[in-house]
Scaffold this active site. Structure first.
Site, mmCIF file in Angstrom:
data_model
loop_
_atom_site.group_PDB
_atom_site.id
_atom_site.type_symbol
_atom_site.label_atom_id
_atom_site.label_comp_id
_atom_site.label_asym_id
_atom_site.label_seq_id
_atom_site.Cartn_x
_atom_site.Cartn_y
_atom_site.Cartn_z
ATOM 1 N N GLU A 146 -19.007 -8.968 9.081
ATOM 2 C CA GLU A 146 -20.101 -8.323 9.809
ATOM 3 C C GLU A 146 -21.068 -9.325 10.419
ATOM 4 O OE1 GLU A 146 -18.544 -5.470 6.720
ATOM 5 O OE2 GLU A 146 -19.240 -7.555 6.672
ATOM 6 N N LYS B 288 0.842 -1.196 0.000
ATOM 7 C CA LYS B 288 0.000 0.000 0.000
ATOM 8 C C LYS B 288 0.876 1.244 0.000
ATOM 9 C CE LYS B 288 -4.174 -1.754 2.272
ATOM 10 N NZ LYS B 288 -5.070 -1.623 3.437
ATOM 11 N N ARG C 291 -25.368 -6.038 5.982
ATOM 12 C CA ARG C 291 -24.785 -7.339 5.663
ATOM 13 C C ARG C 291 -25.027 -8.362 6.778
ATOM 14 N NH1 ARG C 291 -19.074 -7.106 3.192
ATOM 15 N NH2 ARG C 291 -20.111 -8.053 1.424
#
Length: 630
Positions: A364, A278, A392
């Site tokens: 989730e 990243k 979700r």
């Protein structure tokens, strides 16, 4: 001065380049991404990390005929730039501009709309099997990060894909580890060898020959698995039924391109493991990829700079401070987040209460049922989750929490309009989908002080309660240090007027008050979408000719619908104007402009009321008996 990037209007132009020019293109593309995001704001670290991978994919595969599905999709700026949208990058995440995520309506190269994680494998598998069904020769490629790979849906997709005969390629973009020695020249050679048709054919022939002698076949199979396992962590994915290849350096085009070219020739489910970094190529983002994950505008030569004037506290920060204070007060409190420690404001809580902090990853559903298990044993879980991500885990909220009436607090960040992230992240459905669940309650604070007090009220209950609050700062209301709750299920009268009463849910109370000054209307801060303050509601309805409900969420089934239902049950007929979000998805853009376009600013509320009730008024005496507080 013309650059190589200027010559790329589509992936067709890219595929005309000689391979030796690709590193130069990568440098120019990375510089363009950095410059562009510094001007508009947006996701940076993840996009800097996918430059070479994006180039290699479009170089090798025949896009858009071959389908690319980018998991989450916040890393697709290089993809957008290479697919004809370079000139529009200055409009990124702005009203009527480019989306920050893939959108099928935006480009034929965006094969699947994404923004919530872990959907890519299932979608790509569907595309691959659809191609087979239609007799079309095309590839489907899912590009998924290591964080998204932790979610159950990713493994459900792997489980299904591995037993199919679909030509699907899953690319694991692993950007959470250093590039260790195995990811070098030797591993490049092994990756290309194992992705080649000779290796695949030899393996297939060997299996067919050895199957006539089962002991030898089993021995050969185990030797192959363990030999590969010594240099690559591929056994898990091989067990799912994939041909595992990698890991390879995701910034090395000399490794990526030939490996992908080999994989393109293979049939069946393939799994390529690439390692990226990243923030690659921008030292500040490499050093702190979290800070540069989604920055606003900044000077790339300077980096992120703290504002000269400290900004107002955000609702997220108010929640984070409340969580720490309540944890110090009550040892039963535990905090749970599905991979959103920074976004949901749990950094300080993790530092102070590490044994009571649980980051379950992008999972989730697990987060909610995990909270239910903790609550069964007498703890008081607080699930810090974005409103859009709670969608979700809807079944878990109903089946595992509400049905058992467990005291779980849901702290719903990013409720309502979210601005630049657009429809995929807007928390506009929580009021309808929560208020219909038995045992659930839902609070809607109008400012920062109420947010803290309503969180305390929610924590004190012995049943599940959600508290919804928006992204960013509110009106700047001073936040008290104490943990005093507001009364459960009770609202307050904020302004006494004539004829029309505006019932506000959440932070839209403040534009409602501004509109009411010009309308001479009564304003009620309802505070709770469930339970409604029935006594106050009926009292106000009796004293006024018409009611107006205002909420930053979906109208259908929302708080305004609850008002209409309550009046109907009481046999009290009053015209009700419901203001909120109509039956359409929101777009991305500046939140203030979006609210104005939806008629949810002060001027819009006033305009809607005047259009619906042009001649309504009552003598002030008939609105008597209502006491204004606050």
């Amino acid at each position: 001065m013309s650059t190589l990037l200027d010559t790329i209007a589509s992936p067709l132009d890219l595929r005309r380049l000689p391979r030796q020019q690709l590193p130069q293109l990568a440098d120019e593309l990375r510089a363009f991404v950095l410059d562009s995001v510094s001007r508009t704001g947006g996701h940076l670290s993840s996009n800097l990390g996918t430059v070479e991978l994006t180039i290699a994919l479009h170089y090798v595969f025949n896009t858009p005929h071959d389908r690319l599905v980018w998991d989450v999709g916040h890393q697709t700026y290089p993809h957008k730039i290479l697919t004809g949208r370079r000139e529009r990058m200055g409009t990124l995440r702005q009203l009527d501009g480019l989306s920050g995520f893939p959108m099928r309506s935006e480009s034929e190269y965006d094969a699947f709309g994404t923004a919530h994680s872990s959907t890519s494998i299932a979608a790509a598998l569907g595309m691959a099997l659809a191609a087979k069904h239609k007799g079309e020769d095309r590839k489907a490629i899912a590009i998924i990060g290591d964080g998204a790979m932790s979610a159950g849906m990713a493994f459900e997709g792997l489980n299904n894909a591995g037993v199919s005969d679909a030509d699907v390629l899953v690319i694991l973009n692993d950007n959470d580890m250093s590039i260790s020695p195995p990811v070098g020249a030797l591993n490049r050679y092994l990756a290309q060898l194992m992705s080649g048709r000779f290796y695949a054919a030899a393996k297939s022939v060997g299996k067919n020959v050895l199957k006539v002698a089962p002991p030898l076949f089993e021995l050969a199979k185990r030797l192959e698995e363990h030999a590969k396992g010594m240099v690559v962590p591929g056994t898990l994915f091989e067990e799912f039924g994939f041909n595992y290849i990698g890991p390879i350096d995701g910034h090395d085009l000399e490794s990526l391109v030939p490996t992908l070219e080999n994989i393109r020739q293979l049939k069946g489910p393939q799994f390529l493991h690439v390692v990226t970094r990243k923030g690659q190529g921008y030292k500040l983002a490499e050093a702190d990829p979290v800070a540069y994950h989604g920055p606003g505008k900044f000077d790339p030569n300077v980096g992120l700079v703290a504002p000269a004037t400290p900004p107002k506290a955000t609702f997220t920060q108010v929640f984070g401070q409340w969580l720490c204070d309540m944890a110090a007060h009550d040892a039963r409190l535990v905090g749970i987040t599905p991979a959103m420690r920074e976004g949901s404001g749990l950094v300080e809580f993790e530092r102070r209460f590490p044994d009571r902090y649980f980051d379950v990853g992008i999972a989730e559903q697990h987060a909610v049922t995990f909270a239910a298990g903790l609550a069964c044993e007498g703890l008081k879980p607080v699930v810090a989750i974005y409103s859009t991500f709670l969608q979700r885990a809807y079944d878990q909220m109903i089946h595992d929490v509400a049905l058992q009436n467990l005291p779980v607090v849901f702290a719903l960040d990013r409720a309502g309009i979210v601005g630049a992230d657009g429809a995929t992240h807007a928390g506009v459905f929580d009021i309808p989908f929560i208020r219909c669940i038995p045992n659930m309650s839902l609070a809607c604070p109008s400012d920062e002080a109420e947010c803290r007090a309503l969180l305390t009220a929610a924590f004190e209950q012995d049943h599940p309660v959600a508290v919804r609050y928006p992204r960013g700062a509110g009106v700047g209301a001073p936040v008290p240090a104490h943990l005093e709750p507001l009364p459960f299920g009770r609202g307050e009268l904020r302004r006494s007027g004539r004829g029309i009463a505006i019932l506000a849910f959440g932070t839209l109370l403040h534009p409602a008050l501004q509109a009411a000054e010009r309308l001479d209307a009564t304003v009620v801060n309802m505070r709770w979408a469930k339970p409604l303050d029935r006594e106050l509601l009926l009292q106000v309805a009796e004293a006024h000719e018409a009611l107006v409900t205002v909420e930053e969420g979906a109208i259908m089934g929302g708080a305004g619908s609850a008002v209409v239902e309550t009046l109907g049950e009481a046999g009290l007929l009053r015209p009700v104007l419901q203001l909120g979000l109509h039956d359409q998805f929101t777009v991305h853009g500046d939140p203030a402009r979006l609210l104005a376009s939806l008629g949810l600013d002060a001027a819009g509320i006033e305009r809607s009321v005047r259009e619906r009730f042009p001649g309504h008024s009552l003598p002030a005496s008939q609105a008597g008996g209502l006491k204004v507080v606050g």
